[in-house]
Scaffold this motif. Structure first.
Motif, PDB file in Angstrom:
ATOM      1  N   ARG A 190       8.176  -8.510  -4.580  1.00 12.55           N
ATOM      2  CA  ARG A 190       9.213  -7.510  -3.829  1.00 12.55           C
ATOM      3  C   ARG A 190      10.726  -7.981  -3.963  1.00 12.55           C
ATOM      4  O   ARG A 190      11.666  -7.299  -3.567  1.00 12.55           O
ATOM      5  N   TRP A 217       2.959   3.935 -10.697  1.00 17.25           N
ATOM      6  CA  TRP A 217       4.319   3.883 -10.931  1.00 17.25           C
ATOM      7  C   TRP A 217       5.048   5.279 -10.906  1.00 17.25           C
ATOM      8  O   TRP A 217       6.133   5.164 -10.537  1.00 17.25           O
ATOM      9  N   LEU A 271       5.812   5.876  -7.487  1.00 16.36           N
ATOM     10  CA  LEU A 271       6.763   4.979  -6.627  1.00 16.36           C
ATOM     11  C   LEU A 271       8.200   5.482  -7.188  1.00 16.36           C
ATOM     12  O   LEU A 271       8.953   5.263  -6.300  1.00 16.36           O
ATOM     13  N   ALA A 293      13.529   0.725  -4.824  1.00 22.91           N
ATOM     14  CA  ALA A 293      12.378   0.258  -4.066  1.00 22.91           C
ATOM     15  C   ALA A 293      11.391  -0.087  -5.092  1.00 22.91           C
ATOM     16  O   ALA A 293      10.425  -1.109  -5.009  1.00 22.91           O
ATOM     17  N   ALA A 294      11.353   0.832  -6.292  1.00 19.68           N
ATOM     18  CA  ALA A 294      10.001   0.659  -7.389  1.00 19.68           C
ATOM     19  C   ALA A 294      10.176  -0.394  -8.441  1.00 19.68           C
ATOM     20  O   ALA A 294       9.586  -1.064  -8.880  1.00 19.68           O
ATOM     21  N   TYR A 328       8.477  -3.911  -8.873  1.00 16.15           N
ATOM     22  CA  TYR A 328       7.292  -3.634  -9.345  1.00 16.15           C
ATOM     23  C   TYR A 328       7.193  -3.126 -10.919  1.00 16.15           C
ATOM     24  O   TYR A 328       6.092  -2.557 -11.231  1.00 16.15           O
ATOM     25  N   ASP A 382       4.813   4.195   0.718  1.00 17.99           N
ATOM     26  CA  ASP A 382       4.455   2.648   1.280  1.00 17.99           C
ATOM     27  C   ASP A 382       2.990   2.453   1.010  1.00 17.99           C
ATOM     28  O   ASP A 382       2.894   1.348   0.694  1.00 17.99           O
ATOM     29  N   ARG A 440       3.299   1.172  -2.742  1.00 14.79           N
ATOM     30  CA  ARG A 440       3.869  -0.293  -2.755  1.00 14.79           C
ATOM     31  C   ARG A 440       2.701  -1.131  -2.263  1.00 14.79           C
ATOM     32  O   ARG A 440       2.355  -2.059  -3.047  1.00 14.79           O
ATOM     33  N   SER A 441       1.857  -0.786  -1.266  1.00 14.96           N
ATOM     34  CA  SER A 441       0.733  -1.541  -0.981  1.00 14.96           C
ATOM     35  C   SER A 441      -0.296  -1.616  -2.027  1.00 14.96           C
ATOM     36  O   SER A 441      -0.964  -2.643  -2.453  1.00 14.96           O
ATOM     37  N   ASP A 491       0.960  -3.978  -4.836  1.00 14.63           N
ATOM     38  CA  ASP A 491       0.681  -5.397  -4.519  1.00 14.63           C
ATOM     39  C   ASP A 491      -0.672  -5.790  -4.915  1.00 14.63           C
ATOM     40  O   ASP A 491      -0.918  -6.610  -5.122  1.00 14.63           O
TER      41      ASP A 491
END
Length: 374
Positions: free
Chosen positions: A12, A126, A129, A142-143, A146, A258, A261-262, A265
């Motif tokens: 991140r 993607w 995101l 924020a993306a 990633y 959110d 994003r999890s 990860d």
């Protein structure tokens, strides 16, 4: 077991780097760092791309008229491999697909056509995101860390601007004709996703390409909605007006953002780079065993090769179909026994002919005699 890294993991944390020679030294752009340190997630993903992007390009190559015999020689694009989100395809294969597309459909519009054929969801996580944040600017920033979720870190994804928002892209493709198609697709992709996220047909304030102007670019004018397209520019980039970049998104969904994003990860932490044909074979073998038929003919067919060719490839790696199946069954049998499954169930799951065949295999693997054996 693959687990989610801490929320402050390197995945991140974007790097901030100075622009290269010829750019304004006072300005900065945020560059995607990739995930992890030299020995972590990032190093495992170096030189790989997602199956979602590769699948999109395989379809695009076929639509452009690329020959099937040429596609068959591209490593890692077997359907059994592309079905797995965690599988990572060598960047060399991705670039080869771009090359086949550029050869089959040269000229302006080739890259934009790929974006036009990629509805929201084509790139899976993607896509969501970059479309579910509060604003377009928020979503893209924020993306950005990633970005390796889709492609290799060598493919530069840049964001700049405090008011107007500029998205820049730098492909590692060395052939100018291929780079033209790549960058055209990328800019058209971000415009499409921006329009989908905002919910209206916005027009960028500026579009620039590093390649020379084509003889006819009326098709690009139609795609981008503006004749203000610069060629022979210093960078390939698209700029959104501040009002558009900071407008509330029609698709804004903080909880989904959110969750994405999890999920990103987890995907990055659990990714499986397909480094060579042996990796592809093992994935195909596992899928065949799951289907209850791990026989050599089925596995070879799933990899679009003859049995003899597959056996030769395995021999070159010092192994064989029989050895690999035995190793896979051994590993799975241990896990199933630890979970408390009966030998009858395990024999069925691992495609043994009967319980007796499983008991013989267990004796060979462990040397222990099954007291329940007749």
């Amino acid at each position: 077991m693959c687990t989610r890294p801490p929320v402050d993991a390197h995945v991140r944390e974007p790097l901030v780097a100075e622009l290269g020679d010829g750019d304004d030294p006072a300005s900065k752009v945020e560059m995607v760092s990739g995930a992890g340190s030299a020995g972590g997630i990032g190093s495992r993903l170096d030189g790989t791309a997602s199956t979602h992007l590769v699948r999109l390009l395989v379809r695009a190559a076929r639509a452009a008229g690329a020959a099937e015999n040429q596609l068959a020689r591209v490593a890692g694009i077997d359907e059994v491999i592309l079905r797995g989100e965690l599988n990572r395809i060598p960047m060399s294969s991705l670039l080869r697909l771009w090359e086949l597309i550029a050869q089959a459909r040269p000229g302006a519009g080739s890259g934009a056509a790929i974006a036009a054929a990629a509805p929201l969801g084509s790139l899976n996580t993607w896509d969501y995101l970059v479309t579910t944040g509060a604003t377009l600017a928020d979503s893209l920033r924020a993306a950005q860390p990633y970005h390796r979720l889709v492609t290799a870190a060598t493919e530069g994804f840049d964001l700049s601007g405090d008011g107007d928002l500029t998205v820049g892209y730098r492909t590692s493709a060395g052939d100018p004709a291929v780079a033209t198609v790549v960058n055209e697709y990328v800019l058209a992709y971000y415009l499409r996703r921006a329009r989908e996220a905002i919910g209206r047909p916005l027009v960028p304030t500026r579009v620039s390409f590093g390649h020379a102007a084509p003889a006819d670019h009326t098709g690009l004018i139609a795609v981008f909605g503006t004749a203000d397209i610069e060629f022979d520019a210093a960078a390939d980039a698209i700029t959104f007006h501040a009002d558009d970049a900071n407008a509330p998104l029609a698709r804004a969904d903080p909880m989904l953002a959110d969750l994405m994003r999890s999920h990103a990860d987890l995907v990055l932490a659990c990714a499986r780079p397909i480094a060579d044909p042996l990796d592809a074979f093992r994935i195909a073998l596992g899928a065949a065993l799951d289907a209850g038929d791990p026989a050599l003919p089925r596995v070879a067919k799933s990899l679009a090769m003859s049995q003899r060719t597959l056996q030769r490839h395995l021999a070159e790696h010092g192994t064989s179909w029989r050895d690999e199946l035995d190793l896979l069954r051994h590993e799975r049998a241990k896990n199933l026994l630890d979970q408390g499954f009966t030998k009858s169930v395990i024999a069925q799951r691992l495609a043994f002919t009967d319980d007796r065949a499983l008991r013989k295999a267990l004796h060979r693997w462990t040397g222990a005699v099954d007291p329940s054996a007749p």
